[in-house]
Structure formats: structure tokens, C-alpha cells
Enzyme design. Structure first.
Site, PDB file in Angstrom:
ATOM      1  N   ASP A 111     -93.888  46.536 -41.412  1.00 17.49           N
ATOM      2  CA  ASP A 111     -92.636  46.562 -42.166  1.00 17.49           C
ATOM      3  C   ASP A 111     -91.685  47.616 -41.613  1.00 17.49           C
ATOM      4  O   ASP A 111     -90.497  47.351 -41.388  1.00 17.49           O
ATOM      5  CB  ASP A 111     -92.943  46.824 -43.636  1.00 17.49           C
ATOM      6  CG  ASP A 111     -91.696  46.739 -44.496  1.00 17.49           C
ATOM      7  OD1 ASP A 111     -91.019  45.712 -44.459  1.00 17.49           O
ATOM      8  OD2 ASP A 111     -91.407  47.717 -45.219  1.00 17.49           O
ATOM      9  N   ASP A 115     -88.092  47.039 -39.517  1.00 23.71           N
ATOM     10  CA  ASP A 115     -86.832  47.638 -39.982  1.00 23.71           C
ATOM     11  C   ASP A 115     -86.152  48.433 -38.881  1.00 23.71           C
ATOM     12  O   ASP A 115     -84.948  48.309 -38.643  1.00 23.71           O
ATOM     13  CB  ASP A 115     -87.091  48.545 -41.186  1.00 23.71           C
ATOM     14  CG  ASP A 115     -87.508  47.769 -42.411  1.00 23.71           C
ATOM     15  OD1 ASP A 115     -87.222  46.561 -42.473  1.00 23.71           O
ATOM     16  OD2 ASP A 115     -88.131  48.361 -43.312  1.00 23.71           O
TER      17      ASP A 115
END
Length: 313
Positions: A111, A115
Site C-alpha cells: 500500500d 502510494d
């Protein structure tokens, strides 16, 4: 005789294995032996972490991000939709992880890496769209990557591998504690930070103020007018796109015919949050550096460093 039967029955009850209900109750009550048997049994199926639902959402985010990069130089509307959906799914994977009890270290790193990479790619494009401000965008990329890398590494060194990077002691940093523990604050800062950069991206296709080449014509840039039926030389064609690093270039910007009003409004609203996000990155970088320095000081003391200098005769 009855006494002997009673003893035999008691022995039989001790030797009889517990029923399934009793075993289940023992596990639920935290029986150490029962819990260990459930976790370490060779017959237990091995879980495939890579196919957990939150991680599948993470893979889908990557696909959407790559697709947005493909459309980024030419199709601002399509790119914006794909990029925005990829960012919004960032909030969904955590929710799914909690529902299905599938929170993993791999998912957390996936994650964060997604990002950082998607934001960096957008900032790289903005650097080419606005060459005069390239050093600003390059600095934002460096700050974002350095801050999160230092923070993750400091968490592993200081708190151990079992600790989450979101577990911030309030006494060490109130700002980081609020940022990582309050889901609403975290969502607002992350979302509006991306929204600001998306607004700048749209302005590169719509705002003559930021992209003066959008209002230049071929006649203004080349000094020659195109006449119908006249063969056009390659020098004029090259000047149709006077700035090869521009986001839209002339032809595509006019074809899209975007209005710059709403991108300017969105950029103005989201700018303070974006600026605050960069302050948080700076605080995170400083906090992580101090944490690593404290570990170094403790380790050096255990090694007897610095060694006392011998006194001169």
C-alpha cells in the site's frame, strides 16, 4: 466393588479425549496448548498472503495507476478518472483488511509503495509540464520518499518488526500521532494532497496563465501562416509543439477544450492541506532521524564508545 468401579470410570474419563465443543471452548478461552496445536499443526493449510482480498485490491490499484500513466500525456479526463479511482481504493483495502482479518505486513508495504510511486510519477509529469517549477516537484518527490523510508526503517529498528508504522507515541510527536491514529485526518490529508496535484495536472491542459503555450497559434510561434493546399515544411510542424515538455501541447489542449475555473478552485481549496502534508513529512523525517540517533547512542554506549582518549604524559 462399587469403589473400584468408580475409580475405573474416573480413569476412563481422564483417558477419553474431550468433545469437539469442549475443545472449541478451550481454544476460545485462550488455552495455550489448544491454540498452539491449531497454529503449528502440519495438517493446517498454508495461507496464500498474496491472494488476500486487500492485496488483490492493491494489485488492481497498480493496474489503474499504470493505465492512468498511459493516458496522462494526452487524455486528461481519462487519466484523472483512473488515477482518482486508484487513490480512492487506498481507503477501501484497509476497510476490507479489518473485515476479513487479513491485515498483513506485505499489504501495508504494498500500500505504501503504491502510494509513493503513483504520486512520484504524477510529480514527474508536472515537472515536465511546468519546467520552471521542476525543482519544487523534484524536492517534493525526494521529501516524500525520504520521509516514509526513514519512518518505516526507524519503526523496525526502534519498535521491532511486530510494530506498525502507525503506532506513534503521542509524547514523541502529537502531530504524527493525530495523523496516523485519526482515520478522518489521515484520509483528508492524503486525499487532498493528491487532489491538489491532480488539479495542477488539469491546469496544465487548461490554464494559459500556467501554460502560456496553450494560447499560441502556429502563426505566432513560427511567423508564417498556413495556407490551404500549400505544402507545409517540417520546420513549421516542429513549431506546432513549441514546448516538447508541455503537458498538453497546442493541438491536444485545444481538442480537449477544458475550462480552468474548477481546477483553479480545487487547487486553491486543497493547497493548504497539501502544504500541511509536506510539513507532516518534514516532522516525520525529523522524528525518525531522532529515533535512529537514540538507538545509535544506546548501541555505542553498550560498546563502550566513545573510548576515553589516553592522557598525554
Amino acid at each position: 466393588m462399587p469403589q473400584r468401579q468408580t475409580r475405573q470410570q474416573a480413569a476412563k474419563q481422564r483417558d477419553t479425549p474431550a468433545s469437539s465443543d469442549e475443545e472449541r471452548e478451550a481454544k476460545l478461552n485462550g488455552n495455550g496448548t489448544a491454540h498452539q496445536d491449531a497454529d503449528t499443526s502440519d495438517d493446517a493449510p498454508r495461507e496464500n498472503i498474496f491472494l488476500f482480498w486487500p492485496n488483490i485490491i492493491g494489485y488492481f490499484r497498480i493496474v489503474l495507476a499504470i493505465a492512468s500513466l498511459y493516458y496522462m500525456p494526452l487524455h486528461p479526463r481519462t487519466c484523472t478518472v483512473l488515477y482518482s479511482v486508484s487513490c480512492l481504493l487506498d481507503a477501501l483495502d484497509g476497510y476490507v483488511a479489518r473485515i476479513y482479518e487479513q491485515s498483513t505486513k506485505f499489504g501495508a508495504v504494498l500500500d505504501m509503495v503504491t502510494d509513493r510511486c503513483t504520486t512520484a510519477c504524477l510529480l514527474v509529469f508536472l515537472s515536465s509540464a511546468f519546467p520552471r517549477w521542476a525543482i519544487i516537484f523534484q524536492g517534493l518527490i525526494a521529501l516524500d520518499l525520504a520521509s516514509h523510508y526513514m519512518h518505516m526503517y526507524a519503526t523496525l529498528v526502534v519498535s521491532g518488526s511486530d510494530s506498525s508504522h502507525k503506532n506513534i507515541d503521542k509524547s514523541k510527536s502529537f502531530i504524527l500521532n493525530l495523523y496516523y491514529t485519526n482515520k478522518i485526518v489521515l484520509f483528508i490529508f492524503c486525499a487532498l494532497n493528491e487532489v491538489f496535484f491532480i488539479a495542477l495536472y488539469l491546469l496544465s491542459f487548461s490554464s494559459p496563465l500556467l501554460s502560456p503555450h496553450l494560447i499560441k497559434t502556429v502563426e505566432n510561434t513560427s511567423g508564417e501562416a498556413l495556407q490551404p493546399g500549400v505544402q507545409v515544411n517540417t520546420s513549421i510542424l516542429r513549431q506546432i509543439f513549441p514546448d516538447p515538455f508541455s503537458a498538453a501541447a497546442l493541438e491536444l489542449a485545444r481538442a480537449n477544450k477544458m475550462d480552468s475555473f474548477w481546477p483553479w478552485v480545487i487547487a486553491g481549496i486543497s493547497f493548504p492541506i497539501m502544504f500541511g502534508k509536506q510539513i507532516i513529512n518534514v516532522v516525520q523525517l525529523i522524528n525518525a532521524s531522532k529515533g535512529l540517533a537514540d538507538v545509535d547512542i544506546k548501541a555505542r554506549k553498550e560498546l563502550g564508545l566513545p573510548r576515553p582518549k589516553p592522557k598525554k604524559a
